[in-house]
Scaffold this active site. Sequence first.
Site, PDB file in Angstrom:
ATOM      1  N   CYS A  18      40.151  40.174  49.593  1.00  0.00           N
ATOM      2  CA  CYS A  18      40.734  39.358  48.525  1.00  0.00           C
ATOM      3  C   CYS A  18      42.039  38.679  48.928  1.00  0.00           C
ATOM      4  CB  CYS A  18      40.921  40.185  47.263  1.00  0.00           C
ATOM      5  SG  CYS A  18      42.090  41.564  47.410  1.00  0.00           S
ATOM      6  N   HIS A  69      44.014  44.245  43.922  1.00  0.00           N
ATOM      7  CA  HIS A  69      43.080  43.122  44.028  1.00  0.00           C
ATOM      8  C   HIS A  69      43.774  41.853  43.530  1.00  0.00           C
ATOM      9  CE1 HIS A  69      39.218  41.228  44.481  1.00  0.00           C
ATOM     10  NE2 HIS A  69      39.255  40.774  43.233  1.00  0.00           N
ATOM     11  N   HIS A  81      37.621  34.802  43.700  1.00  0.00           N
ATOM     12  CA  HIS A  81      38.153  35.893  44.525  1.00  0.00           C
ATOM     13  C   HIS A  81      37.098  36.405  45.493  1.00  0.00           C
ATOM     14  CE1 HIS A  81      36.235  39.156  41.891  1.00  0.00           C
ATOM     15  NE2 HIS A  81      35.909  38.012  41.335  1.00  0.00           N
TER      16      HIS A  81
END
Length: 106
Positions: A18, A69, A81
Amino acid sequence: MPGIRYVLGGNGSNGIDCSSYTQAVFRSMGISLPRTAAAQWSTGRAVSRRDLRAGDLVFFNTLRHTFSHVGIYIGDDTFIHANSGSGRVKQNKLSEKYYSSRFVNA
């Protein structure tokens, strides 16, 4: 970059995670970001969820620790993402139960 394979810790042609995804997108626009989601969080200034604009980073607690994240808000409750669950870069809604319950800040 949609469809690129997810690899934990990846940051190259074999796959990305990510934070390397957000780092690469911002690099393509001439903006330097640190490598990890936590470090990226500490780089900018906080934006409330109601004030999100396309290009803002959105942060989540997905591994039982804050800022584990990160994705890029693209508008209309949607962010893009590198997703470990699907194994690729994809779009999701912030309002989806999984992400809504794990949203930390932007």
